[in-house]
Design a protein around this motif. Sequence first.
Motif, PDB file in Angstrom:
ATOM      1  N   GLY A  46       0.829  -1.209   0.000  1.00  0.00           N
ATOM      2  CA  GLY A  46       0.000   0.000   0.000  1.00  0.00           C
ATOM      3  C   GLY A  46       0.856   1.249   0.000  1.00  0.00           C
ATOM      4  N   GLY A  47       1.826   1.275   0.906  1.00  0.00           N
ATOM      5  CA  GLY A  47       2.682   2.465   1.012  1.00  0.00           C
ATOM      6  C   GLY A  47       3.433   2.715  -0.275  1.00  0.00           C
ATOM      7  N   ALA A  48       4.006   1.648  -0.836  1.00  0.00           N
ATOM      8  CA  ALA A  48       4.773   1.810  -2.072  1.00  0.00           C
ATOM      9  C   ALA A  48       3.856   2.258  -3.201  1.00  0.00           C
ATOM     10  CB  ALA A  48       5.467   0.498  -2.431  1.00  0.00           C
ATOM     11  N   LEU A 154       9.887   8.330 -10.673  1.00  0.00           N
ATOM     12  CA  LEU A 154       8.911   7.569 -11.457  1.00  0.00           C
ATOM     13  C   LEU A 154       9.283   6.093 -11.479  1.00  0.00           C
ATOM     14  CD1 LEU A 154       6.450   7.689 -13.338  1.00  0.00           C
ATOM     15  CD2 LEU A 154       8.039   7.912 -15.240  1.00  0.00           C
ATOM     16  N   PHE A 155      10.509   5.800 -11.877  1.00  0.00           N
ATOM     17  CA  PHE A 155      10.823   4.367 -11.990  1.00  0.00           C
ATOM     18  C   PHE A 155      11.133   3.758 -10.637  1.00  0.00           C
ATOM     19  CE2 PHE A 155      15.302   3.612 -11.397  1.00  0.00           C
ATOM     20  CZ  PHE A 155      15.942   4.784 -11.741  1.00  0.00           C
ATOM     21  N   VAL A 156      11.724   4.535  -9.720  1.00  0.00           N
ATOM     22  CA  VAL A 156      12.048   3.957  -8.412  1.00  0.00           C
ATOM     23  C   VAL A 156      10.786   3.443  -7.732  1.00  0.00           C
ATOM     24  CG1 VAL A 156      12.775   4.542  -6.070  1.00  0.00           C
ATOM     25  CG2 VAL A 156      14.170   5.231  -8.000  1.00  0.00           C
ATOM     26  N   THR A 157       9.773   4.283  -7.701  1.00  0.00           N
ATOM     27  CA  THR A 157       8.582   3.861  -6.961  1.00  0.00           C
ATOM     28  C   THR A 157       7.780   2.818  -7.728  1.00  0.00           C
ATOM     29  OG1 THR A 157       7.433   5.762  -7.856  1.00  0.00           O
ATOM     30  CG2 THR A 157       8.358   5.995  -5.663  1.00  0.00           C
ATOM     31  N   THR A 161       7.281  -0.937  -6.428  1.00  0.00           N
ATOM     32  CA  THR A 161       5.953  -1.477  -6.141  1.00  0.00           C
ATOM     33  C   THR A 161       5.774  -2.838  -6.796  1.00  0.00           C
ATOM     34  OG1 THR A 161       5.167   0.788  -6.106  1.00  0.00           O
ATOM     35  CG2 THR A 161       3.502  -0.935  -6.181  1.00  0.00           C
ATOM     36  N   MET A 162       6.219  -2.956  -8.041  1.00  0.00           N
ATOM     37  CA  MET A 162       6.096  -4.235  -8.741  1.00  0.00           C
ATOM     38  C   MET A 162       6.883  -5.311  -7.999  1.00  0.00           C
ATOM     39  SD  MET A 162       4.085  -3.676 -11.033  1.00  0.00           S
ATOM     40  CE  MET A 162       3.324  -2.094 -10.871  1.00  0.00           C
ATOM     41  N   VAL A 163       8.073  -4.949  -7.564  1.00  0.00           N
ATOM     42  CA  VAL A 163       8.910  -5.942  -6.887  1.00  0.00           C
ATOM     43  C   VAL A 163       8.273  -6.364  -5.564  1.00  0.00           C
ATOM     44  CG1 VAL A 163      11.156  -6.354  -5.835  1.00  0.00           C
ATOM     45  CG2 VAL A 163      11.021  -5.122  -7.990  1.00  0.00           C
ATOM     46  N   VAL A 164       7.692  -5.410  -4.856  1.00  0.00           N
ATOM     47  CA  VAL A 164       7.086  -5.754  -3.567  1.00  0.00           C
ATOM     48  C   VAL A 164       5.897  -6.689  -3.791  1.00  0.00           C
ATOM     49  CG1 VAL A 164       6.024  -4.857  -1.485  1.00  0.00           C
ATOM     50  CG2 VAL A 164       7.838  -3.590  -2.552  1.00  0.00           C
ATOM     51  N   ILE A 165       5.115  -6.411  -4.849  1.00  0.00           N
ATOM     52  CA  ILE A 165       3.981  -7.299  -5.139  1.00  0.00           C
ATOM     53  C   ILE A 165       4.494  -8.701  -5.465  1.00  0.00           C
ATOM     54  CG2 ILE A 165       2.101  -7.753  -6.756  1.00  0.00           C
ATOM     55  CD1 ILE A 165       1.822  -4.697  -7.059  1.00  0.00           C
ATOM     56  N   ARG A 538       2.103 -11.322 -12.782  1.00  0.00           N
ATOM     57  CA  ARG A 538       1.473 -10.063 -13.213  1.00  0.00           C
ATOM     58  C   ARG A 538       2.432  -8.879 -13.153  1.00  0.00           C
ATOM     59  NH1 ARG A 538      -3.454 -11.488 -10.001  1.00  0.00           N
ATOM     60  NH2 ARG A 538      -4.449 -13.020 -11.343  1.00  0.00           N
ATOM     61  N   PRO A 539       3.135  -8.693 -12.036  1.00  0.00           N
ATOM     62  CA  PRO A 539       4.063  -7.547 -12.040  1.00  0.00           C
ATOM     63  C   PRO A 539       5.115  -7.666 -13.133  1.00  0.00           C
ATOM     64  CG  PRO A 539       4.113  -8.710  -9.912  1.00  0.00           C
ATOM     65  CD  PRO A 539       3.107  -9.392 -10.751  1.00  0.00           C
TER      66      PRO A 539
END
Lengths: 716, 557
Positions: A46-48, A154-157, A161-165, A538-539
């Motif tokens: 959520g945070g990411a 832009l790319f960091v977040t 997020t994709m990696v965390v998912i 998916r990510p």
Amino acid sequence: MLAATELPWVTLFATIPFWPLLGAVIVAILIANRQSPERAHAPVIGGAAISAVLSIVMFFTIWGQAPAADGTHAAADGPVPAALVSEGDHAGEHGDAHGDGHAVVKKDFSKIGTTYTLYNWISLGDAQSLKGAEGGQWLAFNFFFDGLTGMMMLFVTVVSTMVVIYASGYMRDHHMHPEPGYERFFAFLGMFVFSMAMLVMAGNFVLLYLGWELVGLCSYLLIGFYYGKPSAADAAKKAFIVNRIGDFGFALGIFALYMFISPLAQPGENPLDYATVFKYADHLATHEYAGMSQATLVSLLLMCGAIGKSAQFPLYVWLPDAMEGPTPVSALIHAATMVTAGIYMIARCGPIFAASETALMTVAVLGVIGALLTAMMAMAQYDMKRILAYSTISQLAYMFVGLGVGAPDSAVFHVFTHAWFKALLFLCAGSVMHSMGNIIDLRHFSGLRTVMPQTRTLMLIGCLALAGVFPFSGFWSKDEIVHAAVYQSPVLGGLLMLVAGMTAYYTFRMYFLCFHGPTRTPPEAGEHPHEAPPVMLRPLYVLAAGAVLTGFMGVTFSFSLSESVFGIFNPHGFFHDYLGNSTMVPGPHHAGGIWVAYASLALAIGGIGLAYVRYGHAPQEDPDQAALGPLFSLMHHKFYVDEIYDAVFVRPLRRLGDLCFGVDRGGIDGLVWLVAAVPRGLGGLFRLGHRGALQGYALSMVLGLAVIMMIWQLAG
Amino acid sequence: MNALLLNILILVPLLAAVVVWCLPERRADLIRQVSLVVGLGVAAIALLLWWSVGADAGPGNLLGETNWAWINVAAGDAAGLLISYHVGLDPISAPLLALTGLLIPLSVACSFSYIRNRQREYYAWLLALTGGMFGVFAARDVLLFYIFFEFTLVPMYFMIGIWGGGERRYAANKFFLYTFVGSVITFAGILYLAARHAYGPTGTGLVTFDLEILSSLADLTLQEQILLFVAFFSGFAIKVPFFPLHTWLPLAHTEAPTAGSVLLAGILLKLGTYGFLRFSLPMVPDGALYWASTMGTLAIAGVIYGALCCWVQQDIKKLVAYSSVSHLGFCMLGMFSMLPVGLSGSVLYMINHGLSTGALFLVIGMIYERYHTRDINALGGLAKRMPLMATFLVVFVMSSIGLPGLNGFVSEFTVLFAAYNSPVLGPWYGVLGATGILLGAIYMLYMTGKVLFGPVREPVNTPDLEAVGTQDLNAREIAILTPLAIVCVVLGVAPRVVTDTLDPALAEQVMVRIEQTEQFRELQAGFDDFVYVEPTTPRLTAAVLPETTASVAEGGS
């Protein structure tokens, strides 16, 4: 404070780093309350995600705010905002055959970027701040917003997020039960995203250093996630300490900057804020210190930090070992984001680096050495993650060269595209590893195209992007760097092209060994190795889309056979215009030279073809090993660099420690004993006269009296 | 009201020590309760007092001032001897007083399971030590300061000598004799200074030990100042402990019981640095400047040497003890940079070192209670067994090695920053000192890696849970460590809760004395020349050549 234009919603954007931190804190509270780890990923995702959404909004807001480009310059000439001026053609000094030079482009930095101060963090003890007066000089807790911030965030977040998912699926066993430490892992991930965002958004050098060290801490914690494994614990320690070596130089660079800038800073200008430093960067170029220009000194010191964090020669040794961490960590920290910090920093400090030819040359030379060296090492590895790790170093080295040849926008472009495809590659490797029961050695499996068809397709996209095949993103960004390098020095450009061919070769060596040939799986994989679950796949599609499409951000379309790739794709597009509104100082863009693109494309395809010929059927025996013989072994053992460092630096230092401790006990404490022995010895001496013999006392009394009488007589 | 509170802070612990002494040994619970209540009480008062110190508190306007002529040989007459019980707080002493207050209840609580015999005496000595430490920081009369300074030796001597480890007798004796010998010379220096004030050319014949008066003597010759500095040095440098006078420390630290180590590292070492700041710098500024580069060199030697010694230790506690040698080197380096930011960083360093090193000793004590060993090679992988302990240990290690965001960074950074930019020391001091940030990471992570990570390794027949009950930290231990961790974060994010009042006080009381000296002004001027060398060849022309950009774009094709 110094911003010419106030960025809308800046207060909102200033919250970006803190959302993932909030997620991490929530997870920590869950841990403290001994909650089930089942949902521990949710707060961090959520945070990411909130950060990512805000970053996207910020990206477009900054775009809207960019200063209008000067009408006299065509868009094809690259980003030349009104504030740009150019001066001093230094080409002649270096005997550059092209003669089109490295004109140092200057921007009016007071018109670029917005500084947003949250509060004043540390007092620097100048007179105003001592009195608490307005206009004091502080180390502020502030953020800086310009095109570079927007692009990086832009790319960091989004990638994070994709990696965390992905990790919420990866960190589970075959029955989808969370691994031990699942919640701890997400707390660290949240902290990591926070740290990286702090690093990118920091508005002054010390806050940059804060983010810089915090990502170091997070990498320490995450690489050492499986702390029960000695190799993981060692790798974590190594990463932190090697990074600290670089940080040592970085800190000195900050001190030196303060020394040079603080006398110039006006009341109200914090001497270490980007806005202030870049405003007075000219002064650094024109003044000397310790036999070199101040700009050279500062940039060489800052560069040490970048070498450590971005794993460049000679401090790259921590990165391959860092693969001990769980794969999402490798993807996040060691491919997509953390290691880009050094590139970011040098790009950010454009005004300082651009003012020093020496520093730029050093950056470029170190880059090309690293690129070549690690590409060779990558060719002789069997561990998929290690191959990817070496390719990361090699690609980062490309970016270093890009920075060094005055193409920081191209370097950042490569950072940007690399983030997507490298995260994709790592996560695909993670999926393979997950499916193969934690086996990642290419000698133990092959022919997985039937087992994991989706992963195979995704991996192919990543590999094509990494190899630099048209039209994948890596092609565009890598080509720009090679292009700029060729114009700077043909040798540099030639070596980079060679590395491009090698990259394609080892990337596809890995790909073929993994997915081609007969289907073999190790016993650890179980009876039925499986494709990755949807939460992990998916990510990857998002990242794959990035790997395919982001390259076009740097391209414009125009029909010109001589200046455009395949007649329509003209390098230098939106991406470069966007970055025009930043503190980077790109050298002049060399139009033309389209042959470079064709040449590197040919090399990439050649490399792939060669890899297919040699590894297309995934042979059991490595043909290269037989062909190269001892050289292969040397490359496989990473040229024994670790061993050399150990023998040359670590052990002597440790022996010095032994020596110091020996001196401490024998020498220094020995002296203390000696001093302590003096009263005892004196006491022993006096004791001789006090043995209780009455005659002795009487004698000395008489003698004493006689002496006194004599003195009295003489004096009288 | 504040005066009452300050006196309570000094006298009530002393009184409580007597009370505890009189309680019967078998009422151990009561003894502990009384000690803890007193500890919590003084902590609350100390923090309250620090909170109420304003930036304007200083000579003439001290917080909670009590000035009572204690020994007044010639009352009414100008000539004579005056020793006062003069206490009061200013922004320099208040944060250190607050640190003391914070560490006292934690030290009491950590002894509950550690100290199993002669508890009555133990807590009495601990409380007596408390009163003494508050007294040192509150004293405004030099002789009173000296009395408290020496007084703290006695309880610590007994704490090490009775409740210490295997070599406790030797350690206690060495600790006492070493520091005592040094401070006797300091005492001689103090006497000379007081006499010089009374009987010197401008003297009134009144021998006074008032801190403000002695801090503002203007007619000392350089020769006198140089020697007086040496006299002060011998007492304070040993206490710091300043390389190469540190050899009592690793021993005393290692042998002391946990609370003893915590207070030794947290507070008693700071008496030395506080002494330098309060005495050496303002009283003999010319002497301090004369010796500054020597002090800086020794400080750096201590930083590097201490760190290297740390790395080869096999005993965790000894490792942390040597780290104090290294860390206090940083502290002294900042102080002798003679810059406002350096002085401020130095005081912050005192506080931060007290917090992080104190906390490290607490954690090590908790490990020791379970495993009865401090041998790095006998332990391993404890993160698996004690995850909570591991979390705390990593936080405090990070604080100790100066991770930004935690307290240690702010002081370490400002100290090095000051050394680098100092007209008295200069860039090379900053460069060499900064190697400490690298070496610090090496030895601390070496220790952390060995003890917390890797395969689990525990000595046979451990963990011994008889005293502590749980394998991981119990509630009492969590309650001890949590406040320290919170303060570490707060001081890292918002160091200005301390420095906002501290910096002006340092400027007015210390910096001003240094800046008045001729030496400093010369150094300052020389430094400015050194930094701002005019260019020999212009690197870039200021000419604006807008056409270059366009023409270059053409040239490539």
